[in-house]
Design a protein around this motif. Sequence first.
Motif: not given
Length: 158
Positions: A16-23, A48-58, A141-147
């Motif tokens: 949810a946080l990642t989707a809101a940030l991408i939006t 490649r960084a975006r793919v690897v970073g997505f999994f690091i972020h998860l 702030a908004v995306v972390h409050i969503i999280y």
Amino acid sequence: MDWAGWALFGLVATVALTAALITAQLAGLTRLDIPLVLGTIVTEDPDRARVVGFFIHLCAGQGFALGYAAMFALLHRATWWIGALIGSLHVGIALTVLLPLLPGVHPRMASQRAGPASTAVLEPPGLFALNYGVQTPAVAAVVHIIYGSVLGLLLQAD
């Protein structure tokens, strides 16, 4: 502590946080791309960084969700508003401490003191990540409050 809830709902909240940030990025509200920033620690290639970073972020999201779950367990209560408050604290620390320290350890990020000879491919976020746009602190702030709110709604305190 609700271990099954932590495992599942930490993932849901991070998505949810990642989707809101991408939006927000697609809407032009910020240039902060957390998967790119995290992924370029490992690889130079931006795709490649975006793919690897997505999994690091998860994975990082799961770690933070564990902290939220522990806080809910200590309080013997999990609500959306307590999650939102914890999310506010989380983003405050991220914007004032963690992101400004990142150039010191990130191999492909310039520092505030890097001159024109720097070979870094990412600019430093700066305090409150303002180098990624004036609306970035509000978006963060908004995306972390969503999280936090998602975790507060979904996790059961023991």
